[in-house]
Design a protein around this motif. Structure first.
Motif, PDB file in Angstrom:
ATOM      1  N   ILE A 164      69.284 -38.080  14.401  1.00  0.00           N
ATOM      2  CA  ILE A 164      69.418 -36.606  14.301  1.00  0.00           C
ATOM      3  C   ILE A 164      70.226 -35.915  15.170  1.00  0.00           C
ATOM      4  CG2 ILE A 164      67.941 -34.568  14.810  1.00  0.00           C
ATOM      5  CD1 ILE A 164      65.518 -36.274  13.512  1.00  0.00           C
ATOM      6  N   LYS A 165      70.259 -36.421  16.551  1.00  0.00           N
ATOM      7  CA  LYS A 165      71.358 -35.933  17.410  1.00  0.00           C
ATOM      8  C   LYS A 165      72.588 -36.014  17.138  1.00  0.00           C
ATOM      9  CE  LYS A 165      68.351 -36.764  21.456  1.00  0.00           C
ATOM     10  NZ  LYS A 165      68.085 -37.379  22.798  1.00  0.00           N
ATOM     11  N   SER A 166      73.075 -37.075  16.502  1.00  0.00           N
ATOM     12  CA  SER A 166      74.323 -37.369  15.976  1.00  0.00           C
ATOM     13  C   SER A 166      74.769 -36.407  14.874  1.00  0.00           C
ATOM     14  CB  SER A 166      74.627 -38.782  15.603  1.00  0.00           C
ATOM     15  OG  SER A 166      74.374 -39.861  16.696  1.00  0.00           O
ATOM     16  N   VAL A 167      73.779 -36.275  13.934  1.00  0.00           N
ATOM     17  CA  VAL A 167      74.001 -35.285  12.881  1.00  0.00           C
ATOM     18  C   VAL A 167      74.264 -33.823  13.310  1.00  0.00           C
ATOM     19  CG1 VAL A 167      73.161 -34.286  10.830  1.00  0.00           C
ATOM     20  CG2 VAL A 167      73.032 -36.814  11.158  1.00  0.00           C
ATOM     21  N   ALA A 168      73.408 -33.574  14.628  1.00  0.00           N
ATOM     22  CA  ALA A 168      73.392 -32.055  14.985  1.00  0.00           C
ATOM     23  C   ALA A 168      74.917 -31.943  15.525  1.00  0.00           C
ATOM     24  CB  ALA A 168      72.282 -32.081  15.744  1.00  0.00           C
ATOM     25  N   VAL A 169      75.244 -33.121  16.269  1.00  0.00           N
ATOM     26  CA  VAL A 169      76.496 -33.138  17.027  1.00  0.00           C
ATOM     27  C   VAL A 169      77.773 -32.815  15.941  1.00  0.00           C
ATOM     28  CG1 VAL A 169      78.241 -33.881  18.226  1.00  0.00           C
ATOM     29  CG2 VAL A 169      75.830 -34.190  18.991  1.00  0.00           C
ATOM     30  N   LEU A 170      77.740 -33.817  14.959  1.00  0.00           N
ATOM     31  CA  LEU A 170      78.657 -33.594  14.068  1.00  0.00           C
ATOM     32  C   LEU A 170      78.943 -32.294  13.056  1.00  0.00           C
ATOM     33  CD1 LEU A 170      78.265 -37.014  12.436  1.00  0.00           C
ATOM     34  CD2 LEU A 170      80.186 -36.374  13.985  1.00  0.00           C
ATOM     35  N   LEU A 171      77.397 -31.786  12.852  1.00  0.00           N
ATOM     36  CA  LEU A 171      77.557 -30.119  12.247  1.00  0.00           C
ATOM     37  C   LEU A 171      77.937 -29.212  12.990  1.00  0.00           C
ATOM     38  CD1 LEU A 171      74.008 -30.528  10.156  1.00  0.00           C
ATOM     39  CD2 LEU A 171      76.453 -30.934   9.317  1.00  0.00           C
ATOM     40  N   ALA A 172      77.719 -29.497  14.321  1.00  0.00           N
ATOM     41  CA  ALA A 172      78.120 -28.345  15.253  1.00  0.00           C
ATOM     42  C   ALA A 172      79.726 -28.393  15.368  1.00  0.00           C
ATOM     43  CB  ALA A 172      77.612 -28.898  16.893  1.00  0.00           C
ATOM     44  N   LEU A 173      80.412 -29.710  15.408  1.00  0.00           N
ATOM     45  CA  LEU A 173      81.755 -29.644  15.515  1.00  0.00           C
ATOM     46  C   LEU A 173      82.296 -29.229  14.311  1.00  0.00           C
ATOM     47  CD1 LEU A 173      82.091 -33.301  16.909  1.00  0.00           C
ATOM     48  CD2 LEU A 173      82.635 -31.152  18.067  1.00  0.00           C
ATOM     49  N   HIS A 174      81.658 -29.081  13.025  1.00  0.00           N
ATOM     50  CA  HIS A 174      82.271 -28.521  11.898  1.00  0.00           C
ATOM     51  C   HIS A 174      81.524 -27.218  11.474  1.00  0.00           C
ATOM     52  CE1 HIS A 174      83.219 -32.991  11.544  1.00  0.00           C
ATOM     53  NE2 HIS A 174      84.173 -32.522  10.550  1.00  0.00           N
ATOM     54  N   LEU A 175      81.036 -26.628  12.618  1.00  0.00           N
ATOM     55  CA  LEU A 175      80.471 -25.479  12.179  1.00  0.00           C
ATOM     56  C   LEU A 175      82.065 -24.261  12.056  1.00  0.00           C
ATOM     57  CD1 LEU A 175      78.084 -23.494  12.339  1.00  0.00           C
ATOM     58  CD2 LEU A 175      78.392 -23.163  14.593  1.00  0.00           C
ATOM     59  N   ALA A 176      81.608 -23.470  11.151  1.00  0.00           N
ATOM     60  CA  ALA A 176      82.594 -22.333  10.544  1.00  0.00           C
ATOM     61  C   ALA A 176      81.826 -20.992  10.948  1.00  0.00           C
ATOM     62  CB  ALA A 176      82.918 -22.429   9.108  1.00  0.00           C
ATOM     63  N   LEU A 177      82.732 -20.235  11.874  1.00  0.00           N
ATOM     64  CA  LEU A 177      82.434 -18.955  12.094  1.00  0.00           C
ATOM     65  C   LEU A 177      83.109 -17.859  11.601  1.00  0.00           C
ATOM     66  CD1 LEU A 177      82.840 -19.153  15.858  1.00  0.00           C
ATOM     67  CD2 LEU A 177      80.733 -19.512  14.903  1.00  0.00           C
ATOM     68  N   ALA A 178      82.080 -17.109  10.640  1.00  0.00           N
ATOM     69  CA  ALA A 178      82.728 -16.232   9.596  1.00  0.00           C
ATOM     70  C   ALA A 178      82.198 -14.804   9.732  1.00  0.00           C
ATOM     71  CB  ALA A 178      82.381 -16.786   8.195  1.00  0.00           C
ATOM     72  N   SER A 179      82.948 -13.970   9.325  1.00  0.00           N
ATOM     73  CA  SER A 179      82.661 -12.420   9.467  1.00  0.00           C
ATOM     74  C   SER A 179      83.195 -11.810   8.161  1.00  0.00           C
ATOM     75  CB  SER A 179      83.295 -11.852  10.551  1.00  0.00           C
ATOM     76  OG  SER A 179      84.777 -12.033  10.850  1.00  0.00           O
ATOM     77  N   ALA A 180      82.289 -11.115   7.674  1.00  0.00           N
ATOM     78  CA  ALA A 180      82.575 -10.574   6.155  1.00  0.00           C
ATOM     79  C   ALA A 180      82.259  -9.024   6.501  1.00  0.00           C
ATOM     80  CB  ALA A 180      81.736 -11.083   5.131  1.00  0.00           C
ATOM     81  N   PHE A 181      82.973  -8.174   5.969  1.00  0.00           N
ATOM     82  CA  PHE A 181      82.734  -6.659   6.038  1.00  0.00           C
ATOM     83  C   PHE A 181      83.684  -6.011   5.168  1.00  0.00           C
ATOM     84  CE2 PHE A 181      85.984  -8.560   8.898  1.00  0.00           C
ATOM     85  CZ  PHE A 181      87.030  -7.703   8.904  1.00  0.00           C
ATOM     86  N   THR A 182      83.510  -4.683   5.158  1.00  0.00           N
ATOM     87  CA  THR A 182      84.263  -3.726   4.163  1.00  0.00           C
ATOM     88  C   THR A 182      84.696  -2.621   4.841  1.00  0.00           C
ATOM     89  OG1 THR A 182      82.852  -4.353   2.184  1.00  0.00           O
ATOM     90  CG2 THR A 182      84.153  -2.322   2.233  1.00  0.00           C
ATOM     91  N   PHE A 183      86.192  -2.218   4.776  1.00  0.00           N
ATOM     92  CA  PHE A 183      86.485  -1.181   5.512  1.00  0.00           C
ATOM     93  C   PHE A 183      87.529  -0.357   4.594  1.00  0.00           C
ATOM     94  CE2 PHE A 183      89.867  -4.413   5.499  1.00  0.00           C
ATOM     95  CZ  PHE A 183      91.214  -3.739   5.463  1.00  0.00           C
TER      96      PHE A 183
END
Length: 243
Positions: free
Chosen positions: A44-63
């Motif tokens: 579980i710790k290994s999977v959490a670390v791997l998912l954290a390394l592949h985490l994508a920060l996204a922002s969606a908006f309309t302007f």
């Protein structure tokens, strides 16, 4: 009575206390459960670390962008990170916009002109602040509404020495990584299709509105033409009668 008087010869080791078999089985079962629990926690710790390394920060908006204006957004990324850009011009003019992505050193990483929609991905060749600019300078009167989503996927946020190698991963962790990548791709595709659906809905609403107004204008013309014909024919017959 016979048992009390008769002497029996028992082996010397017959009465020696032996460890119960049930206790040994329970001890083995507890040891096995402890090892399985430790293995599960490590996984579980290994999977959490791997998912954290592949985490994508996204922002969606309309302007909204006015005519002859330019709007810029900035993202601070690391070298090797993936920058994803999805946009869709919802309303305004010919539904087109200019896109330009500039690296920290001033070089142009991406340039598109008069695009109605787009889905692009590029890799940062250096660390720093990247500018993502949308320009409506080709339009002099019409403002535009744009849906945008910008995502940054980190690949080496923890440093090269902290990344897990393929030989360090068991098959379960590799399958989880593949599943995570597939889910991320499906999620991005769904968001892109949602942007297109928004634009198409706006196009349908605009078309329906134009058809409605054209039908009303056409009905007014037909009624006006009918009244004019009635009036003209009456005047014509009135003149004939007077003659």
């Amino acid at each position: 009575r016979l048992l009390a008087t008769k002497s029996w010869d028992f082996p010397k080791n017959c009465c020696r206390q032996q460890p119960p078999r049930v206790a040994r089985l329970r001890r083995i079962e507890l040891d096995t459960k402890g090892r399985e629990s430790t293995t599960m926690k490590t996984t579980i710790k290994s999977v959490a670390v791997l998912l954290a390394l592949h985490l994508a920060l996204a922002s969606a908006f309309t302007f909204n962008i006015d005519a002859n204006r330019e709007e810029c957004f900035y993202e601070n990324v690391n070298q090797g990170d993936s920058i994803g850009i999805m946009f869709n011009v919802v309303s305004g003019g010919f539904l087109d916009i200019n896109l330009q992505v500039t690296a920290p050193d001033g070089t142009m990483s991406l340039s598109r002109r008069r695009e109605s929609e787009g889905k692009y991905s590029l890799t940062a060749h250096m660390a720093g602040i990247y500018s993502i600019c949308f320009s409506n300078q080709m339009s002099r009167l019409t403002p535009k509404e744009v849906d945008v989503e910008i995502s940054v996927t980190g690949t080496n946020n923890g440093g090269g020495d902290d990344l897990a190698k393929k030989e360090h991963l068991d098959p379960l962790e590799q399958q989880i990584l593949q599943l995570s990548a597939a889910i991320s791709a499906v999620h991005n595709e769904q968001k892109y299709m949602k942007m297109r659906e928004t634009r198409h809905r706006y196009t349908n609403d605009s078309t329906n509105s134009r058809v409605l107004w054209w039908s009303f204008f056409e009905a007014v013309i037909l009624i006006g033409a009918s009244l004019f014909q009635v009036y003209y024919l009456r005047r014509f017959f009135e003149q004939k009668t007077s003659l």
